[in-house]
Design an enzyme around this catalytic site. Structure first.
Site, mmCIF file in Angstrom:
data_model
loop_
_atom_site.group_PDB
_atom_site.id
_atom_site.type_symbol
_atom_site.label_atom_id
_atom_site.label_comp_id
_atom_site.label_asym_id
_atom_site.label_seq_id
_atom_site.Cartn_x
_atom_site.Cartn_y
_atom_site.Cartn_z
ATOM 1 N N PHE A 92 -13.952 39.777 -39.071
ATOM 2 C CA PHE A 92 -14.001 40.834 -40.076
ATOM 3 C C PHE A 92 -15.107 41.805 -39.711
ATOM 4 O O PHE A 92 -16.247 41.416 -39.492
ATOM 5 C CB PHE A 92 -14.244 40.229 -41.460
ATOM 6 C CG PHE A 92 -14.065 41.209 -42.571
ATOM 7 C CD1 PHE A 92 -12.794 41.522 -43.046
ATOM 8 C CD2 PHE A 92 -15.162 41.840 -43.137
ATOM 9 C CE1 PHE A 92 -12.626 42.441 -44.075
ATOM 10 C CE2 PHE A 92 -14.997 42.758 -44.166
ATOM 11 C CZ PHE A 92 -13.732 43.058 -44.630
ATOM 12 N N VAL A 93 -14.774 43.094 -39.628
ATOM 13 C CA VAL A 93 -15.756 44.087 -39.187
ATOM 14 C C VAL A 93 -16.084 45.067 -40.312
ATOM 15 O O VAL A 93 -15.275 45.281 -41.219
ATOM 16 C CB VAL A 93 -15.264 44.856 -37.937
ATOM 17 C CG1 VAL A 93 -15.059 43.910 -36.777
ATOM 18 C CG2 VAL A 93 -13.985 45.627 -38.232
ATOM 19 N N ASP A 113 -4.420 45.589 -38.765
ATOM 20 C CA ASP A 113 -4.540 44.142 -38.616
ATOM 21 C C ASP A 113 -3.129 43.564 -38.534
ATOM 22 O O ASP A 113 -2.555 43.466 -37.452
ATOM 23 C CB ASP A 113 -5.345 43.595 -39.806
ATOM 24 C CG ASP A 113 -5.635 42.111 -39.694
ATOM 25 O OD1 ASP A 113 -5.277 41.515 -38.671
ATOM 26 O OD2 ASP A 113 -6.238 41.539 -40.619
ATOM 27 N N GLY A 141 -11.246 54.055 -45.948
ATOM 28 C CA GLY A 141 -11.720 53.586 -44.650
ATOM 29 C C GLY A 141 -11.695 54.588 -43.516
ATOM 30 O O GLY A 141 -12.497 54.507 -42.596
ATOM 31 N N ARG A 171 -20.010 51.103 -45.653
ATOM 32 C CA ARG A 171 -19.144 52.153 -45.106
ATOM 33 C C ARG A 171 -19.937 53.233 -44.382
ATOM 34 O O ARG A 171 -19.446 53.879 -43.475
ATOM 35 C CB ARG A 171 -18.331 52.823 -46.222
ATOM 36 C CG ARG A 171 -17.271 51.950 -46.864
ATOM 37 C CD ARG A 171 -16.365 52.825 -47.745
ATOM 38 N NE ARG A 171 -15.557 52.067 -48.681
ATOM 39 C CZ ARG A 171 -14.361 51.534 -48.405
ATOM 40 N NH1 ARG A 171 -13.849 51.671 -47.213
ATOM 41 N NH2 ARG A 171 -13.682 50.876 -49.322
ATOM 42 N N GLU A 224 -5.937 56.103 -38.949
ATOM 43 C CA GLU A 224 -6.203 54.806 -39.598
ATOM 44 C C GLU A 224 -7.579 54.283 -39.218
ATOM 45 O O GLU A 224 -8.076 54.581 -38.130
ATOM 46 C CB GLU A 224 -5.158 53.780 -39.138
ATOM 47 C CG GLU A 224 -3.938 53.702 -40.032
ATOM 48 C CD GLU A 224 -4.205 52.972 -41.349
ATOM 49 O OE1 GLU A 224 -5.369 52.586 -41.616
ATOM 50 O OE2 GLU A 224 -3.241 52.807 -42.105
ATOM 51 N N ASP A 225 -8.144 53.464 -40.085
ATOM 52 C CA ASP A 225 -9.407 52.815 -39.766
ATOM 53 C C ASP A 225 -9.155 51.584 -38.901
ATOM 54 O O ASP A 225 -9.715 51.430 -37.826
ATOM 55 C CB ASP A 225 -10.177 52.439 -41.038
ATOM 56 C CG ASP A 225 -9.321 51.704 -42.080
ATOM 57 O OD1 ASP A 225 -8.123 51.482 -41.841
ATOM 58 O OD2 ASP A 225 -9.867 51.347 -43.144
ATOM 59 N N ASP A 282 -15.588 48.686 -45.148
ATOM 60 C CA ASP A 282 -16.490 48.054 -46.121
ATOM 61 C C ASP A 282 -16.339 46.546 -46.187
ATOM 62 O O ASP A 282 -15.363 45.981 -45.697
ATOM 63 C CB ASP A 282 -16.183 48.588 -47.522
ATOM 64 C CG ASP A 282 -14.891 47.989 -48.089
ATOM 65 O OD1 ASP A 282 -13.873 48.035 -47.381
ATOM 66 O OD2 ASP A 282 -14.919 47.456 -49.210
ATOM 67 N N LYS A 284 -6.626 44.998 -34.335
ATOM 68 C CA LYS A 284 -6.888 43.558 -34.225
ATOM 69 C C LYS A 284 -5.761 42.884 -33.448
ATOM 70 O O LYS A 284 -4.654 43.417 -33.366
ATOM 71 C CB LYS A 284 -7.010 42.964 -35.627
ATOM 72 C CG LYS A 284 -8.330 43.314 -36.286
ATOM 73 C CD LYS A 284 -8.579 42.437 -37.473
ATOM 74 C CE LYS A 284 -10.031 42.488 -37.878
ATOM 75 N NZ LYS A 284 -10.262 41.694 -39.095
HETATM 76 P P1 5GP Z 1 -3.081 45.280 -42.414
HETATM 77 O O1 5GP Z 1 -2.117 45.750 -43.467
HETATM 78 O O2 5GP Z 1 -2.875 45.938 -41.072
HETATM 79 O O3 5GP Z 1 -3.121 43.774 -42.314
HETATM 80 O O4 5GP Z 1 -4.537 45.611 -42.945
HETATM 81 C C1 5GP Z 1 -5.070 46.880 -42.875
HETATM 82 C C2 5GP Z 1 -6.136 47.090 -43.925
HETATM 83 O O5 5GP Z 1 -6.859 45.874 -44.193
HETATM 84 C C3 5GP Z 1 -7.165 48.070 -43.406
HETATM 85 O O6 5GP Z 1 -6.817 49.399 -43.736
HETATM 86 C C4 5GP Z 1 -8.437 47.582 -44.069
HETATM 87 O O7 5GP Z 1 -8.549 48.161 -45.343
HETATM 88 C C5 5GP Z 1 -8.242 46.090 -44.219
HETATM 89 N N1 5GP Z 1 -8.856 45.347 -43.094
HETATM 90 C C6 5GP Z 1 -8.227 44.604 -42.153
HETATM 91 N N2 5GP Z 1 -9.112 44.045 -41.298
HETATM 92 C C7 5GP Z 1 -10.339 44.456 -41.711
HETATM 93 C C8 5GP Z 1 -11.679 44.216 -41.224
HETATM 94 O O8 5GP Z 1 -11.952 43.525 -40.230
HETATM 95 N N3 5GP Z 1 -12.692 44.841 -41.905
HETATM 96 C C9 5GP Z 1 -12.475 45.606 -43.016
HETATM 97 N N4 5GP Z 1 -13.545 46.148 -43.597
HETATM 98 N N5 5GP Z 1 -11.233 45.849 -43.493
HETATM 99 C C10 5GP Z 1 -10.175 45.281 -42.855
#
Ligand code: 5GP
Length: 187
Positions: free
Chosen positions: A157-158, A107, A48, A170, A103-104, A164, A135
């Site tokens: 969800f983006v 969340d 990502g 992507r 980081e991308d 992706d 987020k």
């Molecule tokens: P976390 O562990 O912070 O809950 O989630 C992080 C990972 O979840 C990100 O690196 C990504 O891979 C995925 N993710 C979380 N939200 C989104 C979203 O809105 N879109 C996409 N494509 N991936 C997300």
């Protein structure tokens, strides 16, 4: 890949390519000021953060090395569980070095807090974090302190700019949301 390749799949553009470029220029300036010429290791998590790494690296004047990790989360669907398996580790020995994780999206922050803990155990001089997107849950839970955030987004969800849905989208130069029919929903 651009808007015209999306057909009916795109719901809306949240952050345009131009806005991404302008914001990354601002952040690169702040990051350069912070490091003040000291070398860093940019750590990107595949896949990502590929776009953010490539664009940020080209804007920074700070001497840098780029390295990558590939991880797999045991989460189901669109939510991560924070339980992570390393598929590809860093090539660099990061002990005593200044690390900037790129980081991308953050969340729940579970993936990132796992990563920080894992890298911390290798004895770096410092770990800082830059994320393209954050987020609301990341702010509410505050699991990890993120040092630089390009954009705050909502709960939706983006996709695009490295992110992706089922490995698609992507390559888009902007960040957007998908029409519900893509997920098998109603029109
Ligand atoms: P976390 O562990 O912070 O809950 O989630 C992080 C990972 O979840 C990100 O690196 C990504 O891979 C995925 N993710 C979380 N939200 C989104 C979203 O809105 N879109 C996409 N494509 N991936 C997300």
């Amino acid at each position: 890949m651009d808007v015209n390749d999306m057909g009916r799949d795109l719901e809306k553009v949240l952050v345009s390519a131009k806005e991404i470029d302008a914001r990354l220029s601002e952040l690169a300036k702040e990051i350069d000021e912070y490091y003040d010429g000291e070398p860093i290791v940019l750590v990107g998590v595949l896949r990502g953060s590929v776009m953010a790494m490539a664009d940020l690296a080209r804007k920074l004047h700070t001497p840098l090395v780029m390295d990558w990790m590939a991880t797999s989360s045991y989460g189901s669907g669109t939510k991560s569980s924070g339980v992570v398996r390393i598929l590809k580790d860093l090539n660099e020995d990061i002990s005593g070095r200044r690390i900037l994780i790129v980081e991308d999206i953050v969340d729940s922050g579970l993936t990132l807090s796992w990563l920080v803990e894992n890298l911390q155990s290798r004895g770096p001089k410092e770990i800082k974090i830059m994320t393209m997107l954050r987020k609301p849950e990341a702010i509410r839970k505050m699991k990890v302190d993120v040092d630089w955030v390009a954009f705050d987004v909502g709960e939706e969800f983006v996709i695009g700019y490295g992110l992706d849905y089922a490995e698609e989208y992507r390559g888009l130069p902007f960040i957007g949301t998908l029409a519900s029919h893509v997920y098998g929903g109603e029109e």
